[in-house]
Write a protein that holds these residues in place. Structure first.
Motif, PDB file in Angstrom:
ATOM      1  N   ALA A 184       0.832  -1.205   0.000  1.00 44.12           N
ATOM      2  CA  ALA A 184       0.000   0.000   0.000  1.00 44.12           C
ATOM      3  C   ALA A 184       0.868   1.257   0.000  1.00 44.12           C
ATOM      4  CB  ALA A 184      -0.927  -0.008   1.204  1.00 44.12           C
ATOM      5  N   GLY A 185       1.305   1.650  -1.192  1.00 45.34           N
ATOM      6  CA  GLY A 185       2.071   2.887  -1.335  1.00 45.34           C
ATOM      7  C   GLY A 185       3.318   2.904  -0.479  1.00 45.34           C
ATOM      8  N   LYS A 186       3.582   4.063   0.167  1.00 45.35           N
ATOM      9  CA  LYS A 186       4.775   4.233   0.988  1.00 45.35           C
ATOM     10  C   LYS A 186       4.523   3.939   2.466  1.00 45.35           C
ATOM     11  CE  LYS A 186       6.660   7.815  -2.089  1.00 45.35           C
ATOM     12  NZ  LYS A 186       7.157   9.217  -2.187  1.00 45.35           N
ATOM     13  N   SER A 187       3.342   3.447   2.764  1.00 44.82           N
ATOM     14  CA  SER A 187       2.993   3.217   4.171  1.00 44.82           C
ATOM     15  C   SER A 187       3.715   2.017   4.767  1.00 44.82           C
ATOM     16  CB  SER A 187       1.478   2.997   4.303  1.00 44.82           C
ATOM     17  OG  SER A 187       1.096   1.785   3.663  1.00 44.82           O
ATOM     18  N   GLY A 188       4.208   1.140   3.906  1.00 44.14           N
ATOM     19  CA  GLY A 188       4.853  -0.077   4.383  1.00 44.14           C
ATOM     20  C   GLY A 188       3.870  -1.177   4.730  1.00 44.14           C
ATOM     21  N   LYS A 189       2.575  -0.901   4.579  1.00 53.33           N
ATOM     22  CA  LYS A 189       1.555  -1.904   4.867  1.00 53.33           C
ATOM     23  C   LYS A 189       1.243  -2.723   3.614  1.00 53.33           C
ATOM     24  CE  LYS A 189      -0.609   0.819   8.534  1.00 53.33           C
ATOM     25  NZ  LYS A 189      -1.862   1.445   9.027  1.00 53.33           N
ATOM     26  N   TYR A 190       0.678  -3.912   3.846  1.00 52.08           N
ATOM     27  CA  TYR A 190       0.346  -4.816   2.742  1.00 52.08           C
ATOM     28  C   TYR A 190      -1.131  -5.174   2.789  1.00 52.08           C
ATOM     29  CZ  TYR A 190       5.315  -5.376   1.778  1.00 52.08           C
ATOM     30  OH  TYR A 190       6.628  -5.140   1.437  1.00 52.08           O
TER      31      TYR A 190
END
Length: 290
Positions: A184-190
């Motif tokens: 998910a973008g630069k958030s580091g979440k998947y």
């Protein structure tokens, strides 16, 4: 024989008859409870398996909570295999919740997740229900996989078959981990957005086939692609170089092998035929060096 003996004999004989009648009644009731919609002989059977193609992660763990299938009786005159109407219903298949690493289910390996005796009729569409305990492991680090909201009824899987009495079918659900996990973008979440397909993998109604073989040398670290028009399936050989591509539609494929190791050349085998219910084993494919 005195009167007491006669009375005892009559009582004992009557007691045995009552006991036998009671046992028969219990057996009939039990059988009725087990087969409340018809005897087992009137049903067909389906086993449901989960499999995956390799992906570039350490692990992809999914929390499988349920599996549903849509059913329409054969008696409905207005229904065909391509129709869903008010006569149909969703059936919750018997499934014990399980957490699976999809990357352990590759190259022809699968996990049986549900098994059921079902009434004859038209079966169209599956829905896989996932819980919240999903994660992906990348370079040894575990990341939670968020499942988008609004999927309580399950993820839709295109599927259809007509089940007859006495049929015994295997259904494989292919969960494409590589295309299902998104950063998910630069958030580091998947995020987990399941890409799923289902096909008959065993029984007289099989409509797909498979391609298998071995790729050498092992240090080529190859990916194998089966390509027919816009239809592409891929896998990676296991630790011994063996690969299997399952659930392939009938037709002629180009098999493209792309090594990650630049010391070896790409290789393409043309016109590889896939027939329903058959495995086309190509034997050993040796990649040439640059």
């Amino acid at each position: 024989m005195n009167n007491k003996s006669r009375l005892f004999k009559l009582f004992y004989s009557g007691f045995k008859n009552v006991l036998a009648f009671g046992l028969i009644a219990v057996l009939i009731a039990s059988c009725s409870d087990l087969n409340f919609s018809g005897s087992k002989a009137d049903k067909g059977h389906m086993d449901f398996h989960l499999t995956d193609a390799p992906a570039s992660y350490d692990e992809v763990n999914v929390d499988v909570q349920g599996l549903r299938i849509h059913y329409t009786p054969q008696s409905s005159d207005t229904v065909t295999s391509d129709t869903t109407n008010s006569d149909g219903k969703w059936i919750d298949l018997p499934l014990d919740p399980i957490r699976l690493n999809l990357l352990e289910l590759t190259n022809g390996i699968d996990s049986l997740i549900a098994s059921a005796d079902l009434d004859p009729g038209h079966y169209k569409e599956l829905r896989l229900i996932l819980g919240d305990d999903n994660d992906v492991v990348i370079n040894g680090e575990t990341h939670h996989l968020k499942v988008p909201s609004g999927q309580e009824s399950g993820y839709k899987i295109k599927f259809k078959t007509d089940l007859e009495s006495g049929d015994d079918l295997d259904v494989t659900i292919d969960f494409d981990a590589a295309r299902s996990v998104h950063k998910a973008g630069k958030s580091g979440k998947y995020i987990l957005k399941p890409v799923l397909k289902a096909f008959i993998s065993g029984g007289e109604d099989m409509e797909t086939g498979s391609i298998a073989g071995n790729v050498e040398p092992l240090d080529a670290e190859a990916t194998v692609y089966a390509i027919m028009g816009t239809d592409t399936s891929s896998t990676q050989p296991d630790s011994e170089g063996a690969f299997t591509l399952v659930g392939l539609n009938v037709g002629s494929y180009d098999l493209n092998i792309q090594p990650a190791n630049d010391a070896y050349n790409d290789t393409t085998l043309a016109d590889i035929q896939v027939n329903a219910g058959e495995e086309n084993n190509l034997g050993t494919i040796t990649l040439s060096e640059n």
